[in-house]
Structures are given as C-alpha cells and as structure tokens.
Design a protein around this motif. Structure first.
Motif, mmCIF file in Angstrom:
data_model
loop_
_atom_site.group_PDB
_atom_site.id
_atom_site.type_symbol
_atom_site.label_atom_id
_atom_site.label_comp_id
_atom_site.label_asym_id
_atom_site.label_seq_id
_atom_site.Cartn_x
_atom_site.Cartn_y
_atom_site.Cartn_z
ATOM 1 N N GLY A 131 -6.273 1.758 -10.083
ATOM 2 C CA GLY A 131 -4.826 1.679 -9.916
ATOM 3 C C GLY A 131 -4.424 1.255 -8.519
ATOM 4 N N VAL A 132 -5.159 1.738 -7.501
ATOM 5 C CA VAL A 132 -4.858 1.350 -6.116
ATOM 6 C C VAL A 132 -4.979 -0.155 -5.947
ATOM 7 N N VAL A 133 -6.071 -0.730 -6.444
ATOM 8 C CA VAL A 133 -6.299 -2.168 -6.307
ATOM 9 C C VAL A 133 -5.207 -2.956 -7.028
ATOM 10 N N VAL A 144 7.687 0.106 -3.081
ATOM 11 C CA VAL A 144 7.397 1.213 -3.995
ATOM 12 C C VAL A 144 5.960 1.131 -4.482
ATOM 13 N N MET A 145 5.538 -0.060 -4.887
ATOM 14 C CA MET A 145 4.173 -0.238 -5.371
ATOM 15 C C MET A 145 3.155 0.115 -4.289
ATOM 16 N N ALA A 146 3.409 -0.357 -3.063
ATOM 17 C CA ALA A 146 2.494 -0.060 -1.963
ATOM 18 C C ALA A 146 2.473 1.437 -1.676
ATOM 19 N N GLY A 147 3.639 2.067 -1.761
ATOM 20 C CA GLY A 147 3.696 3.513 -1.526
ATOM 21 C C GLY A 147 2.935 4.303 -2.587
ATOM 22 N N VAL A 148 3.074 3.882 -3.844
ATOM 23 C CA VAL A 148 2.335 4.541 -4.919
ATOM 24 C C VAL A 148 0.828 4.343 -4.725
ATOM 25 N N ALA A 149 0.430 3.129 -4.340
ATOM 26 C CA ALA A 149 -0.985 2.840 -4.109
ATOM 27 C C ALA A 149 -1.533 3.705 -2.967
ATOM 28 N N ALA A 150 -0.741 3.844 -1.891
ATOM 29 C CA ALA A 150 -1.173 4.676 -0.767
ATOM 30 C C ALA A 150 -1.308 6.133 -1.208
ATOM 31 N N GLY A 151 -0.344 6.580 -2.015
ATOM 32 C CA GLY A 151 -0.419 7.960 -2.515
ATOM 33 C C GLY A 151 -1.660 8.200 -3.350
ATOM 34 N N LEU A 152 -1.991 7.220 -4.182
ATOM 35 C CA LEU A 152 -3.189 7.342 -5.019
ATOM 36 C C LEU A 152 -4.454 7.355 -4.154
#
Length: 211
Positions: free
Chosen positions: A89-91, A199-207
C-alpha cells in the motif's frame, strides 16, 4: 400478553445488532483517506461514478462478510498478511500521490485527461480499495470482531455495516457530483489534485510508520 413480549424481544434482537453494525462501519469509514478521496474526485468529475460507488460498496460487503464468517482465521494470519499489505500500500499510494501532484502542476492536464476509460477507473478503484491495509483492518478484523460479538445475530450486524458502507459511498459521490459545477474550473482542480496528492502521501507515511 406473551405475543407482544416475543415481538419486542425479536425486534430488539434484530435492531440492536443492525444499528451497532451501522454505527461501527460509519465510524470507521467516515474519514478522508485514499478511497474516499478518490470517490470525491470521481463524483466531482462525474466520471463513471456509479461504477466507482458500486465497486467500493461491493468490495466492502465482501470483506465484511468474510470478516464475519472467518474473523478468527484472518486474525491468526494477520501479522504477516497485514505487513505485506502495508508495504504494498505504501508503494502504491506514493505512486498515486506523485501522479496527483503532477496533474496539479501540469497546465492543461484537466482538459487533456478529463475523461478516462472505464477500465482504467475501475482498476484504480480496485487498487485503492484492495491494496489499502486499513480496509482489511477496518472490515475484516474490527468489523468482524464487532459483528461476531452478537453470536447468532452476527449476520444482522454485518448487514447493518454493509448498509452503512453503501450509504456512505453513495452520499459522498453524489454530494461531490452536485458540486461539480463550481469544481469544474482548472484552477480549482489543481488545488484538489494537490490536496489529494498530499492526502495520499500522508496515508502512505502513516502506513510506513505503522500508525
């Protein structure tokens, strides 16, 4: 006298798990993440919206039923399954964020890419749904645990959760569609694409950080 009592007990046995499943699902999905941001975007663009809503709702329904029917098995597999999903998911989300930011910065991107093929939109919707580890945590594990707490009435609770998902995605998409007029200007979409990218980058960082 016993008939009203039986009816009342039966109603309570159905209504309570249904409303609990409904409320639990709303609480879990009513946050702007990758999937919700995508539904908002497609709603505002009026682009294959019915298909997007259908895929999101059907995917949630399948996962909720799976969690309700096999939450113990999924829980046993969760440590390595969720870890693999997390990094996948991060990638994917970082790639999506980069594309969104590129669209926000590139002049004329809105006009040139105003209409996407249905297959492309469907694949993106499926990826944002099934490659998101939070979806599995929310639907398989959390909602599966909630629905199973009702024992024999767990499928009633699952139906409540599925109803909440369908209502949410429909309201989100149609709400954005109603605002598609003022959201049709290129300058506005540059801002929206930039926000979606963040938002996408923030979600990726959170993951990646495990939060």
């Amino acid at each position: 006298m016993w008939v009203p009592s039986v009816v009342a007990m039966t109603s309570s046995a159905v209504i309570t798990p249904f409303l609990t499943g409904l409320a639990a699902c709303f609480g879990l999905i009513a946050a702007i993440g990758a999937q919700n941001a995508w539904v908002l975007r497609q709603g505002a663009r009026r682009e294959h919206l019915g298909m997007v809503i259908g895929i999101c709702a059907a995917s949630d329904a399948a996962l909720i039923f799976a969690g309700t029917g096999a939450v113990r098995t999924v829980g046993a597999l969760a440590p390595w399954v969720l870890e693999a999903l997390r990094w996948g998911g991060v990638v994917y989300l970082l790639g999506f964020a980069a594309n969104s930011m590129r669209s926000a910065l590139r002049p004329g991107a809105l006009e040139q890419g105003a209409v996407r093929a249905a297959s492309s939109v469907a694949l993106t919707t499926l990826a944002l749904t099934w490659l998101n580890p939070h979806v599995y945590l929310d639907t398989l594990l959390m909602l599966g645990t909630v629905t199973n707490s009702f024992g024999a009435a767990r499928w009633v609770a699952a139906t409540g959760a599925i109803t909440a998902s369908a209502l949410w995605f429909t309201a989100l998409g149609l709400g954005a569609r109603a605002l598609s007029g003022p959201l049709s200007r290129p300058a506005t979409w540059r801002v929206i694409d930039g926000a979606v990218g963040l938002v996408m980058a923030g979600v990726a960082a959170g993951l990646a950080l495990g939060t």
